[in-house]
Structure formats: structure tokens, C-alpha cells
Design a protein around this motif. Structure first.
Motif, mmCIF file in Angstrom:
data_model
loop_
_atom_site.group_PDB
_atom_site.id
_atom_site.type_symbol
_atom_site.label_atom_id
_atom_site.label_comp_id
_atom_site.label_asym_id
_atom_site.label_seq_id
_atom_site.Cartn_x
_atom_site.Cartn_y
_atom_site.Cartn_z
ATOM 1 N N ASP A 262 3.252 6.123 -5.918
ATOM 2 C CA ASP A 262 3.536 5.281 -6.823
ATOM 3 C C ASP A 262 2.402 6.659 -8.096
ATOM 4 O O ASP A 262 2.224 7.405 -8.517
ATOM 5 C CB ASP A 262 3.838 4.564 -7.949
ATOM 6 C CG ASP A 262 4.663 3.358 -7.526
ATOM 7 O OD1 ASP A 262 5.165 3.755 -7.488
ATOM 8 O OD2 ASP A 262 3.713 2.180 -7.902
ATOM 9 N N HIS A 263 1.760 6.729 -6.465
ATOM 10 C CA HIS A 263 0.248 7.611 -7.377
ATOM 11 C C HIS A 263 0.847 9.455 -7.360
ATOM 12 O O HIS A 263 0.898 10.358 -7.302
ATOM 13 C CB HIS A 263 -1.091 7.689 -6.041
ATOM 14 C CG HIS A 263 -1.595 9.246 -6.106
ATOM 15 N ND1 HIS A 263 -2.202 8.614 -6.951
ATOM 16 C CD2 HIS A 263 -2.309 9.886 -5.186
ATOM 17 C CE1 HIS A 263 -3.417 10.084 -7.662
ATOM 18 N NE2 HIS A 263 -3.066 10.449 -6.002
ATOM 19 N N THR A 264 1.439 9.264 -6.109
ATOM 20 C CA THR A 264 2.710 10.674 -5.458
ATOM 21 C C THR A 264 3.355 11.645 -6.771
ATOM 22 O O THR A 264 3.404 12.391 -7.106
ATOM 23 C CB THR A 264 3.099 10.750 -4.385
ATOM 24 O OG1 THR A 264 2.647 10.164 -2.733
ATOM 25 C CG2 THR A 264 3.722 12.138 -3.815
ATOM 26 N N ASP B 256 0.791 -1.140 -0.016
ATOM 27 C CA ASP B 256 0.041 0.343 -0.547
ATOM 28 C C ASP B 256 0.771 0.917 -0.628
ATOM 29 O O ASP B 256 0.225 2.292 -0.727
ATOM 30 C CB ASP B 256 -0.961 0.092 0.975
ATOM 31 C CG ASP B 256 -2.180 -0.890 0.823
ATOM 32 O OD1 ASP B 256 -1.954 -1.281 0.118
ATOM 33 O OD2 ASP B 256 -2.513 -1.486 1.892
ATOM 34 N N ARG C 273 1.841 1.927 -3.279
ATOM 35 C CA ARG C 273 1.285 2.618 -4.056
ATOM 36 C C ARG C 273 1.105 3.836 -3.991
ATOM 37 O O ARG C 273 1.068 4.673 -4.655
ATOM 38 C CB ARG C 273 -0.416 1.738 -4.230
ATOM 39 C CG ARG C 273 0.200 0.419 -4.907
ATOM 40 C CD ARG C 273 -1.639 -0.124 -4.893
ATOM 41 N NE ARG C 273 -2.155 -0.733 -3.397
ATOM 42 C CZ ARG C 273 -1.445 -1.907 -2.971
ATOM 43 N NH1 ARG C 273 -0.759 -2.923 -3.968
ATOM 44 N NH2 ARG C 273 -2.349 -2.731 -2.099
ATOM 45 N N VAL C 274 0.629 4.466 -2.802
ATOM 46 C CA VAL C 274 0.659 5.729 -2.481
ATOM 47 C C VAL C 274 1.789 6.668 -3.063
ATOM 48 O O VAL C 274 1.672 7.485 -3.656
ATOM 49 C CB VAL C 274 0.727 6.007 -0.781
ATOM 50 C CG1 VAL C 274 0.693 7.643 -0.730
ATOM 51 C CG2 VAL C 274 -0.812 5.474 -0.449
ATOM 52 N N ASP D 221 3.642 10.428 -10.044
ATOM 53 C CA ASP D 221 2.447 9.945 -11.375
ATOM 54 C C ASP D 221 1.931 11.608 -10.558
ATOM 55 O O ASP D 221 1.837 12.835 -11.759
ATOM 56 C CB ASP D 221 1.442 9.041 -11.271
ATOM 57 C CG ASP D 221 2.229 8.454 -11.790
ATOM 58 O OD1 ASP D 221 3.719 8.354 -12.389
ATOM 59 O OD2 ASP D 221 1.289 7.145 -11.087
ATOM 60 N N THR D 222 1.279 11.887 -9.684
ATOM 61 C CA THR D 222 0.547 13.168 -9.871
ATOM 62 C C THR D 222 1.414 14.879 -9.453
ATOM 63 O O THR D 222 1.444 14.939 -10.507
ATOM 64 C CB THR D 222 -0.268 13.500 -8.263
ATOM 65 O OG1 THR D 222 -0.654 12.674 -8.216
ATOM 66 C CG2 THR D 222 -0.763 14.756 -7.769
#
Length: 102
Positions: A86-88, A80, A83-84, A90-91
């Protein structure tokens, strides 16, 4: 030397409570991972310590419901957290691209 070890001394609590030792890790990983794992409904306690500043390791404790293994919760928490992150990334990259295109 392995990056992750498990401390002995949990014979009475079964596999639901464990203390893991992360080599070459500290507050950065500990605090982020603790924040994620503490939110799981099957976790009774989650915390970490950095025993001494001269030692580059972190002790990470998980106590869960008897039906869940602590190692499985740790694995889920690390996935998890990945994933956080990776999202950071990407954003952040999308915001940079938007700003450079403006």
C-alpha cells in the motif's frame, strides 16, 4: 480448492513450526514474505521453496520460539507485506501526480 494449506508432520514441534502450502503462488510472494518475516525477533527460521516448476505452488516454512504460533507469524507477515505494498502504491501515485503537475 483452498489457496493455503498446512503440511502435516510437525507433531513434535508444536504450533511454533509449520510448513504452509500456497496454491498459485511462487517466488514473487515467497521472497517478499520471507524478507519481512525473517526480521521478526521471535523467528528462528523462515524460508520457502517452489518444489517443481510444473506445480504452481510454494512451500513456506516458519520455525519460531515455542511461545509463538507459526500461523500468527504468517498472518502478521502477510499484513505487514500488505502495508508495504500500500505504501509503495501511494508513493508511486504521489510521484506520478507531482510529475504530471510539473
Amino acid at each position: 480448492m483452498p489457496k493455503l494449506a498446512e503440511l502435516s508432520g510437525d507433531e513434535n514441534s508444536g504450533e511454533s513450526s509449520r510448513t504452509f502450502v500456497f496454491e498459485d503462488e511462487g517466488h514473487t510472494l515467497g521472497n517478499a514474505l520471507k524478507s519481512i518475516i525473517c526480521k521478526y525477533p521471535d523467528v528462528n527460521f523462515c524460508g520457502y521453496t517452489v518444489p517443481h516448476p510444473a506445480e504452481n505452488k510454494m512451500h513456506f516454512r516458519i520455525q519460531a520460539a515455542r511461545t509463538v504460533r507459526a500461523i500468527d507469524i504468517l498472518r502478521r507477515g502477510l499484513e505487514d507485506l500488505e502495508r508495504v505494498c500500500d505504501h509503495t502504491i501511494d508513493t508511486f501515485e504521489a510521484a506520478i501526480a507531482l510529475h504530471q503537475g510539473a
